[in-house]
Design a protein around this motif. Structure first.
Motif, mmCIF file in Angstrom:
data_model
loop_
_atom_site.group_PDB
_atom_site.id
_atom_site.type_symbol
_atom_site.label_atom_id
_atom_site.label_comp_id
_atom_site.label_asym_id
_atom_site.label_seq_id
_atom_site.Cartn_x
_atom_site.Cartn_y
_atom_site.Cartn_z
ATOM 1 N N ALA A 61 0.834 -1.202 0.000
ATOM 2 C CA ALA A 61 0.000 0.000 0.000
ATOM 3 C C ALA A 61 0.870 1.254 0.000
ATOM 4 O O ALA A 61 0.580 2.226 -0.694
ATOM 5 N N VAL A 62 1.959 1.233 0.776
ATOM 6 C CA VAL A 62 2.880 2.373 0.826
ATOM 7 C C VAL A 62 3.490 2.596 -0.553
ATOM 8 O O VAL A 62 3.563 3.720 -1.041
ATOM 9 N N ASP A 63 3.919 1.511 -1.203
ATOM 10 C CA ASP A 63 4.510 1.608 -2.538
ATOM 11 C C ASP A 63 3.507 2.191 -3.527
ATOM 12 O O ASP A 63 3.843 3.084 -4.314
ATOM 13 N N LEU A 64 2.273 1.703 -3.485
ATOM 14 C CA LEU A 64 1.234 2.194 -4.386
ATOM 15 C C LEU A 64 0.999 3.687 -4.189
ATOM 16 O O LEU A 64 0.975 4.461 -5.146
ATOM 17 N N LEU A 65 0.838 4.110 -2.941
ATOM 18 C CA LEU A 65 0.563 5.523 -2.667
ATOM 19 C C LEU A 65 1.743 6.409 -3.056
ATOM 20 O O LEU A 65 1.552 7.507 -3.583
ATOM 21 N N ALA A 66 2.960 5.940 -2.825
ATOM 22 C CA ALA A 66 4.141 6.715 -3.212
ATOM 23 C C ALA A 66 4.209 6.880 -4.727
ATOM 24 O O ALA A 66 4.507 7.963 -5.233
ATOM 25 N N ARG A 67 3.896 5.821 -5.455
ATOM 26 C CA ARG A 67 3.918 5.897 -6.925
ATOM 27 C C ARG A 67 2.816 6.820 -7.445
ATOM 28 O O ARG A 67 3.018 7.577 -8.395
ATOM 29 N N LEU A 68 1.623 6.763 -6.818
ATOM 30 C CA LEU A 68 0.530 7.644 -7.235
ATOM 31 C C LEU A 68 0.873 9.104 -6.969
ATOM 32 O O LEU A 68 0.591 9.982 -7.785
ATOM 33 N N GLU A 69 1.491 9.376 -5.829
ATOM 34 C CA GLU A 69 1.892 10.749 -5.505
ATOM 35 C C GLU A 69 2.944 11.241 -6.500
ATOM 36 O O GLU A 69 2.893 12.382 -6.956
ATOM 37 N N LEU A 70 3.896 10.383 -6.838
ATOM 38 C CA LEU A 70 4.921 10.761 -7.804
ATOM 39 C C LEU A 70 4.301 11.063 -9.173
ATOM 40 O O LEU A 70 4.644 12.063 -9.818
ATOM 41 N N ALA A 71 3.368 10.224 -9.599
ATOM 42 C CA ALA A 71 2.684 10.460 -10.878
ATOM 43 C C ALA A 71 1.914 11.777 -10.837
ATOM 44 O O ALA A 71 1.923 12.547 -11.805
ATOM 45 N N ALA A 72 1.254 12.043 -9.717
ATOM 46 C CA ALA A 72 0.488 13.283 -9.579
ATOM 47 C C ALA A 72 1.403 14.498 -9.609
ATOM 48 O O ALA A 72 1.111 15.494 -10.272
ATOM 49 N N ARG A 73 2.516 14.426 -8.917
ATOM 50 C CA ARG A 73 3.447 15.566 -8.892
ATOM 51 C C ARG A 73 4.035 15.823 -10.271
ATOM 52 O O ARG A 73 4.243 16.963 -10.657
ATOM 53 N N ARG A 74 4.323 14.753 -10.995
ATOM 54 C CA ARG A 74 4.852 14.930 -12.353
ATOM 55 C C ARG A 74 3.827 15.589 -13.266
ATOM 56 O O ARG A 74 4.189 16.233 -14.244
ATOM 57 N N ALA A 75 2.550 15.421 -12.946
ATOM 58 C CA ALA A 75 1.476 16.053 -13.730
ATOM 59 C C ALA A 75 1.095 17.419 -13.158
ATOM 60 O O ALA A 75 0.131 18.033 -13.602
ATOM 61 N N GLY A 76 1.836 17.875 -12.145
ATOM 62 C CA GLY A 76 1.582 19.196 -11.577
ATOM 63 C C GLY A 76 0.527 19.222 -10.493
ATOM 64 O O GLY A 76 -0.039 20.271 -10.214
ATOM 65 N N GLY A 77 0.242 18.086 -9.870
ATOM 66 C CA GLY A 77 -0.786 18.041 -8.836
ATOM 67 C C GLY A 77 -0.344 17.259 -7.618
ATOM 68 O O GLY A 77 0.847 17.052 -7.383
ATOM 69 N N ARG A 78 -1.317 16.827 -6.844
ATOM 70 C CA ARG A 78 -1.093 16.051 -5.620
ATOM 71 C C ARG A 78 -2.215 15.040 -5.487
ATOM 72 O O ARG A 78 -3.239 15.159 -6.140
ATOM 73 N N ILE A 79 -2.023 14.068 -4.614
ATOM 74 C CA ILE A 79 -3.135 13.205 -4.242
ATOM 75 C C ILE A 79 -3.518 13.530 -2.810
ATOM 76 O O ILE A 79 -2.701 14.010 -2.021
ATOM 77 N N ARG A 80 -4.775 13.318 -2.504
ATOM 78 C CA ARG A 80 -5.315 13.532 -1.159
ATOM 79 C C ARG A 80 -5.978 12.224 -0.759
ATOM 80 O O ARG A 80 -6.716 11.631 -1.554
ATOM 81 N N LEU A 81 -5.731 11.762 0.443
ATOM 82 C CA LEU A 81 -6.272 10.489 0.894
ATOM 83 C C LEU A 81 -7.637 10.664 1.536
ATOM 84 O O LEU A 81 -7.873 11.615 2.279
ATOM 85 N N ARG A 82 -8.516 9.719 1.256
ATOM 86 C CA ARG A 82 -9.841 9.661 1.880
ATOM 87 C C ARG A 82 -9.988 8.265 2.485
ATOM 88 O O ARG A 82 -9.692 7.278 1.837
ATOM 89 N N GLY A 83 -10.465 8.201 3.703
ATOM 90 C CA GLY A 83 -10.733 6.912 4.340
ATOM 91 C C GLY A 83 -9.509 6.224 4.912
ATOM 92 O O GLY A 83 -9.532 5.023 5.154
ATOM 93 N N ALA A 84 -8.438 6.972 5.132
ATOM 94 C CA ALA A 84 -7.224 6.377 5.708
ATOM 95 C C ALA A 84 -7.389 6.242 7.211
ATOM 96 O O ALA A 84 -7.660 7.216 7.904
ATOM 97 N N GLY A 85 -7.226 5.028 7.707
ATOM 98 C CA GLY A 85 -7.360 4.772 9.133
ATOM 99 C C GLY A 85 -6.054 5.004 9.879
ATOM 100 O O GLY A 85 -4.999 5.215 9.273
ATOM 101 N N PRO A 86 -6.113 4.960 11.204
ATOM 102 C CA PRO A 86 -4.914 5.173 12.019
ATOM 103 C C PRO A 86 -3.748 4.223 11.685
ATOM 104 O O PRO A 86 -2.598 4.659 11.686
#
Length: 125
Positions: A61-86
């Protein structure tokens, strides 16, 4: 002239619901999806990733989220998490990844309803 898209709000970010389990081949497709959502989006340069269905957090899950954030930053944006538990928050903190989370103020921003007080006569910092 009436709008072609009367119900579209340019300030509402796109939502990507992450499936589980995610195979290595699917990660590439999800990253491409994040880039496409950001490139086609208007106002806010963010994609909300619903992580509620990711199951128990782990390094996949950490790897997936890191890759999604990297893809978003390369496109000039960010990702925001919804439903992330403690447990996911704790794991992300452990590996040193910081994500914007829906419902929480951005780092450096006061929480909603909190006002900063200024006392006259205080020296400037």
């Amino acid at each position: 002239m009436p709008s072609v898209y009367p119900d579209v709000d340019a300030q509402t970010p796109a939502v990507l619901v992450l499936p589980w389990p995610v195979g290595p081949d699917e990660v590439t497709g999800l990253c491409a999806g994040v880039r496409a959502l950001l490139e086609g989006g208007g106002g806010e340069r963010a994609v909300v990733c619903d992580v509620g269905g990711l199951g128990p957090p782990g390094l996949a899950a950490v790897d997936l989220l890191a890759r999604l954030e990297l893809a978003a930053r390369r496109a000039g944006g960010r990702i925001r998490l919804r439903g992330a538990g403690p447990p996911l928050h704790a794991l992300l903190d452990l590996v040193g990844l910081r994500f914007q989370v829906e419902g929480q103020p951005e780092q450096g921003e006061p929480a909603l309803g909190v006002e900063e007080a200024v006392v006259t006569g205080d020296p400037a910092v």
